[in-house]
Write an enzyme that holds these catalytic residues in place. Structure first.
Site, PDB file in Angstrom:
ATOM      1  N   ASP A   1      37.957  58.087  79.181  1.00  0.00           N
ATOM      2  CA  ASP A   1      36.978  58.393  80.091  1.00  0.00           C
ATOM      3  C   ASP A   1      37.204  57.772  81.418  1.00  0.00           C
ATOM      4  O   ASP A   1      38.058  56.978  81.631  1.00  0.00           O
ATOM      5  CB  ASP A   1      35.596  57.596  79.469  1.00  0.00           C
ATOM      6  CG  ASP A   1      34.310  58.303  79.952  1.00  0.00           C
ATOM      7  OD1 ASP A   1      34.177  58.444  81.006  1.00  0.00           O
ATOM      8  OD2 ASP A   1      33.641  58.685  78.957  1.00  0.00           O
TER       9      ASP A   1
ATOM     10  N   TYR B   1      28.577  74.805  85.713  1.00  0.00           N
ATOM     11  CA  TYR B   1      28.420  74.162  84.251  1.00  0.00           C
ATOM     12  C   TYR B   1      28.703  75.216  83.252  1.00  0.00           C
ATOM     13  O   TYR B   1      29.631  75.194  82.520  1.00  0.00           O
ATOM     14  CB  TYR B   1      27.386  73.239  83.953  1.00  0.00           C
ATOM     15  CG  TYR B   1      27.249  72.820  82.665  1.00  0.00           C
ATOM     16  CD1 TYR B   1      28.372  71.916  82.263  1.00  0.00           C
ATOM     17  CD2 TYR B   1      26.313  73.055  81.900  1.00  0.00           C
ATOM     18  CE1 TYR B   1      28.081  71.138  80.996  1.00  0.00           C
ATOM     19  CE2 TYR B   1      26.317  72.340  80.399  1.00  0.00           C
ATOM     20  CZ  TYR B   1      27.332  71.588  80.052  1.00  0.00           C
ATOM     21  OH  TYR B   1      27.062  71.011  78.755  1.00  0.00           O
TER      22      TYR B   1
ATOM     23  N   TYR C   1      45.046  79.829  73.687  1.00  0.00           N
ATOM     24  CA  TYR C   1      45.790  79.033  73.118  1.00  0.00           C
ATOM     25  C   TYR C   1      45.761  79.102  71.565  1.00  0.00           C
ATOM     26  O   TYR C   1      47.179  79.136  70.870  1.00  0.00           O
ATOM     27  CB  TYR C   1      45.692  77.457  73.503  1.00  0.00           C
ATOM     28  CG  TYR C   1      46.137  77.038  74.505  1.00  0.00           C
ATOM     29  CD1 TYR C   1      47.228  76.157  74.606  1.00  0.00           C
ATOM     30  CD2 TYR C   1      45.714  77.359  75.821  1.00  0.00           C
ATOM     31  CE1 TYR C   1      48.011  75.629  75.630  1.00  0.00           C
ATOM     32  CE2 TYR C   1      46.205  76.896  76.933  1.00  0.00           C
ATOM     33  CZ  TYR C   1      47.494  76.113  76.879  1.00  0.00           C
ATOM     34  OH  TYR C   1      47.874  75.468  78.373  1.00  0.00           O
TER      35      TYR C   1
ATOM     36  N   ARG D   1      17.854  64.561  81.730  1.00  0.00           N
ATOM     37  CA  ARG D   1      17.713  65.603  80.788  1.00  0.00           C
ATOM     38  C   ARG D   1      16.119  65.452  80.447  1.00  0.00           C
ATOM     39  O   ARG D   1      15.628  64.360  80.632  1.00  0.00           O
ATOM     40  CB  ARG D   1      18.635  65.163  79.434  1.00  0.00           C
ATOM     41  CG  ARG D   1      19.887  65.566  79.373  1.00  0.00           C
ATOM     42  CD  ARG D   1      20.471  65.263  77.963  1.00  0.00           C
ATOM     43  NE  ARG D   1      21.857  65.758  78.080  1.00  0.00           N
ATOM     44  CZ  ARG D   1      23.067  65.187  78.324  1.00  0.00           C
ATOM     45  NH1 ARG D   1      22.962  63.913  78.669  1.00  0.00           N
ATOM     46  NH2 ARG D   1      24.056  65.888  78.232  1.00  0.00           N
TER      47      ARG D   1
END
Length: 311
Positions: free
Chosen positions: A31, A145, A159, A186
């Site tokens: 992260d 997004y 892939y 949210r």
């Protein structure tokens, strides 16, 4: 197994890491802390089966460990976050996805990509099944997004086809529960925090737009089941119970016993009018469907936010 999770400090990543470690797997968590919170992994930091690596997936990464799975959850995921970090969102789902796919190739690891119901855009088909191609504005504000996730899916499939890499794609519908950031924007976190603070509950538009809300434990179960099957096309993971945003606001008021009022604000551009997953594929292939209903999930989530706000 040794499992890499990108975005481990996020809401879904931290919950998944805790579940995997409880099942005696080793988790290497990545992260860059752009939108994740160290609070979410505090309980894991002293666990010998957890390793945290502060890393931005936009940069190529190599790990010394053997790896069985890479689960790519990194990405700003709520409108306020991805609108604040538009370039980072695009790069995380493009360059970041490619870097982790390359790592999976090198390590002969399996790869799971977390996509989103937002690939369906403002849908003209209801409910949304995986064979629906979507209705997305490619240059609208939300495209950073929506299109990033659509590109990520295309890259994963490329892939899979070219290198025969074992890949999975999950399209995650609105998910909520403990571990959410109170400021992530949210709808459930907004409503619950506003209600607990006694602030006005903000509803955009007339509140008649619909959403389907999935409790975090159900999503984690779904992800674990996806990891058990060899199926490469996208799978919807969501709760098909459909509610209007106004119904949700009133339910939160009822469960919190809040005296907050509801106020209305203009609807954001390209905000989906309806959202409901068709989960027939998940039922058939995974034997999965959500178990936690909205009221029970909200009660658990309200308790989480109460504790968080009282810290």
């Amino acid at each position: 197994m040794n499992i890499v999770i990108s975005g481990v400090c996020g809401f879904i990543g931290s919950n998944l890491a805790k579940r995997l470690i409880a099942e005696n797997h080793t988790v290497i968590g990545l992260d860059n802390m752009l939108t994740g919170s160290e609070r979410n992994i505090e309980s894991l930091m002293t666990n010998p089966n957890f390793v945290f690596v502060k890393n931005d997936v936009i940069k190529p990464i190599d790990l010394d460990d053997d790896i069985d799975w890479i689960i790519h959850l990194a990405s700003p995921a709520s409108p306020p976050k991805y609108l604040t970090y538009p370039i980072e969102t695009l790069r995380t789902n493009s360059e970041g996805t490619r870097n982790l796919l390359e790592l999976a190739l090198k390590k002969n690891a399996r790869f799971l990509y977390s996509s989103t119901s937002e690939v369906y855009g403002n849908p003209q088909v209801h409910p949304q099944s995986e064979d629906y191609w979507g209705n997305v504005n490619p240059i609208g504000p939300r495209s950073v997004y929506d299109e990033a996730k659509r590109y990520g899916e295309a890259l994963v499939m490329a892939y899979n086809r070219k290198f025969n890499l074992s890949t999975r794609i999950v399209r995650i519908f609105n998910t909520y529960g403990p571990g959410m950031d109170p400021d992530d924007g949210r709808v459930i976190s907004n409503f619950v925090v506003q209600a607990l603070k006694g602030e006005p509950i903000t509803v955009y538009g007339n509140g008649m737009q619909t959403r389907s809300f999935q409790y975090i434990d159900d999503l984690i179960e779904g992800i674990l089941k996806v990891m058990e099957v060899e199926f490469y096309e996208p799978i919807n993971l969501g709760n098909p119970e459909e509610y209007t945003v106004l119904e949700l606001a009133n339910k939160v008021l009822q469960l919190t016993k809040s005296k907050s009022t509801i106020i209305f604000k203009p609807l954001p551009e390209n905000d989906p009018e309806r959202r409901k997953p068709n989960i027939d594929r998940a039922k058939k292939i995974l034997g999965w469907e959500p178990r936690v209903d909205l009221e029970e999930g909200l009660k658990r989530t309200i308790n989480y936010f109460k504790e968080l706000l009282n810290r």
